[in-house]
Scaffold this motif. Structure first.
Motif, short mmCIF file in Angstrom:
data_model
loop_
_atom_site.label_atom_id
_atom_site.label_comp_id
_atom_site.label_asym_id
_atom_site.label_seq_id
_atom_site.Cartn_x
_atom_site.Cartn_y
_atom_site.Cartn_z
N CYS A 93 0.82 -1.33 0.01
CA CYS A 93 0.15 -0.07 -0.06
C CYS A 93 0.77 1.43 -0.11
CB CYS A 93 -0.68 -0.11 1.07
SG CYS A 93 -1.94 1.57 1.28
N LYS A 94 0.62 2.03 -0.97
CA LYS A 94 1.37 3.37 -1.11
C LYS A 94 1.17 4.24 -0.14
CE LYS A 94 4.19 3.98 -4.84
NZ LYS A 94 5.62 4.41 -4.83
N GLY A 95 -0.29 4.16 0.49
CA GLY A 95 -0.71 5.00 1.57
C GLY A 95 0.03 4.75 2.96
N CYS A 96 -0.31 3.51 3.74
CA CYS A 96 0.14 3.37 4.89
C CYS A 96 1.61 2.47 4.94
CB CYS A 96 -0.83 2.75 5.70
SG CYS A 96 -1.40 1.14 4.94
N GLY A 97 2.15 1.76 3.69
CA GLY A 97 3.06 1.00 3.81
C GLY A 97 2.88 -0.46 3.99
N VAL A 98 1.82 -0.82 4.39
CA VAL A 98 1.40 -2.15 4.67
C VAL A 98 1.65 -3.18 3.42
CG1 VAL A 98 -1.00 -2.42 4.04
CG2 VAL A 98 -0.23 -3.71 6.00
N ARG A 126 12.04 -10.67 -6.95
CA ARG A 126 11.21 -9.44 -6.11
C ARG A 126 9.98 -9.02 -7.08
NH1 ARG A 126 13.10 -4.00 -3.33
NH2 ARG A 126 10.97 -3.16 -2.76
N LEU A 127 8.80 -9.30 -6.71
CA LEU A 127 7.87 -8.89 -7.34
C LEU A 127 7.03 -8.06 -6.65
CD1 LEU A 127 6.79 -12.42 -8.81
CD2 LEU A 127 7.89 -10.89 -10.06
N ASP A 128 6.80 -6.78 -6.78
CA ASP A 128 6.02 -5.77 -6.16
C ASP A 128 4.84 -5.33 -6.85
OD1 ASP A 128 7.89 -6.18 -4.32
OD2 ASP A 128 8.73 -4.14 -4.59
N VAL A 129 3.57 -5.19 -5.99
CA VAL A 129 2.50 -4.47 -6.86
C VAL A 129 2.14 -3.51 -5.77
CG1 VAL A 129 -0.14 -4.78 -7.23
CG2 VAL A 129 1.83 -6.39 -8.07
N TYR A 130 1.75 -2.27 -6.32
CA TYR A 130 1.56 -0.82 -5.47
C TYR A 130 0.29 -0.92 -5.66
CZ TYR A 130 6.31 -0.22 -4.80
OH TYR A 130 7.85 -0.49 -4.38
N ILE A 131 -0.48 -0.56 -4.51
CA ILE A 131 -2.15 -0.45 -4.30
C ILE A 131 -2.38 0.79 -3.35
CG2 ILE A 131 -2.70 -2.66 -5.00
CD1 ILE A 131 -3.24 -2.42 -1.65
N ILE A 132 -3.57 1.28 -3.25
CA ILE A 132 -4.09 1.87 -2.03
C ILE A 132 -4.92 0.86 -1.34
CG2 ILE A 132 -5.27 3.91 -1.39
CD1 ILE A 132 -2.52 4.60 -2.40
N CYS A 133 -4.79 0.35 -0.08
CA CYS A 133 -5.60 -0.30 0.73
C CYS A 133 -6.93 0.23 1.02
CB CYS A 133 -4.53 -0.86 1.89
SG CYS A 133 -4.78 0.34 3.20
N ASP A 134 -7.78 -0.53 1.37
CA ASP A 134 -9.32 -0.16 1.62
C ASP A 134 -9.16 0.87 2.90
OD1 ASP A 134 -10.22 -1.78 -0.39
OD2 ASP A 134 -10.85 -3.36 0.76
N ASP A 135 -8.54 0.61 3.83
CA ASP A 135 -8.38 1.47 4.86
C ASP A 135 -8.01 2.89 4.31
OD1 ASP A 135 -9.44 -0.18 6.68
OD2 ASP A 135 -7.30 -0.73 7.30
N CYS A 136 -6.81 2.99 3.72
CA CYS A 136 -6.29 4.24 3.28
C CYS A 136 -7.41 4.92 2.43
CB CYS A 136 -5.07 4.06 2.38
SG CYS A 136 -3.70 3.60 3.57
N LYS A 137 -8.03 4.07 1.61
CA LYS A 137 -9.06 4.77 0.39
C LYS A 137 -10.17 5.44 1.28
CE LYS A 137 -9.20 1.93 -3.61
NZ LYS A 137 -9.40 0.22 -3.85
N LYS A 138 -10.62 4.76 2.38
CA LYS A 138 -11.30 5.18 3.25
C LYS A 138 -11.18 6.45 3.78
CE LYS A 138 -13.39 1.24 5.01
NZ LYS A 138 -13.00 0.24 6.42
N ASN A 139 -9.99 6.51 4.43
CA ASN A 139 -9.40 7.93 5.15
C ASN A 139 -9.33 8.91 4.03
OD1 ASN A 139 -8.96 6.51 7.34
ND2 ASN A 139 -6.66 5.92 7.02
N LEU A 140 -8.98 8.61 2.70
CA LEU A 140 -8.99 9.59 1.72
C LEU A 140 -10.28 10.41 1.42
CD1 LEU A 140 -6.61 7.97 -1.23
CD2 LEU A 140 -6.23 10.30 0.06
N HIS A 141 -11.18 9.36 1.45
CA HIS A 141 -12.64 9.88 1.08
C HIS A 141 -12.96 10.86 2.19
CE1 HIS A 141 -16.04 8.95 -1.50
NE2 HIS A 141 -16.83 9.04 -0.28
N GLN A 142 -12.90 10.29 3.57
CA GLN A 142 -13.09 11.13 4.74
C GLN A 142 -12.58 12.76 4.73
OE1 GLN A 142 -12.29 8.62 7.97
NE2 GLN A 142 -14.07 7.47 7.82
#
Ligand SMILES: [Zn+2]
Ligand SMILES: [Zn+2]
Length: 144
Positions: A93-98, A126-142
């Motif tokens: 997750c690009k937001g919180c780093g999880v 090494r295979l990485d996929v970057y996302i924004i996790c559900d929690d971070c999406k919620k926070n962005l929304h708020q």
């Protein structure tokens, strides 16, 4: 890997066996959250207050040299440590780093296919996929 296997692995590789090393190895190898060195140190301090950061770093290096631990380096953030050395994707997750691991039969099959196309035996990956996790999406929304 149990303690006996760990000890014989260290011996095979010519490392000295100390109770501190064993304690650090056990904590690092069982933590699948891809912690950074600071977080590993915090976890170790709770159970073993006498262990120093230097000993932690040396043990991390030792595990890396034995191919039992992967250091995931990042440009602007501290390295994270991954005891899962089999083929998998780190979902980051690009937001919180999880970071969590993804693997499946599809991935393993395709991977074997790709490796046979490459025609060389890999010594690591090494295979990485970057996302924004559900929690971070919620926070962005708020925040909006
Ligand atoms: Zn991973
Ligand atoms: Zn997140």
């Amino acid at each position: 890997m149990n303690e006996e296997q760990l000890i014989s692995r260290l011996r095979e590789n010519g490392y000295k066996i100390t109770p501190q090393r064993i304690a650090i190895c056990k904590i690092v190898l069982s933590n699948e959250k891809h912690p950074n060195a600071e977080q590993i140190f915090e976890e170790i301090k709770r159970k073993h207050p006498a262990i120093s950061m230097t000993t932690v770093y040396h043990t991390l290096d030792m595990l890396k040299e034995m191919g039992m631990l992967t250091e995931l380096r990042f440009n602007s953030q501290p390295s994270r440590f991954d005891p899962n050395t089999s083929v998998h994707i780190n979902i980051i997750c690009k937001g919180c780093g999880v970071i969590w691991d993804y693997s499946s039969d599809t991935l393993r099959n395709k991977w074997n296919h790709i490796i046979s196309e490459i025609g060389k035996q890999p010594i690591g990956q090494r295979l990485d996929v970057y996302i924004i996790c559900d929690d971070c999406k919620k926070n962005l929304h708020q925040e909006k």
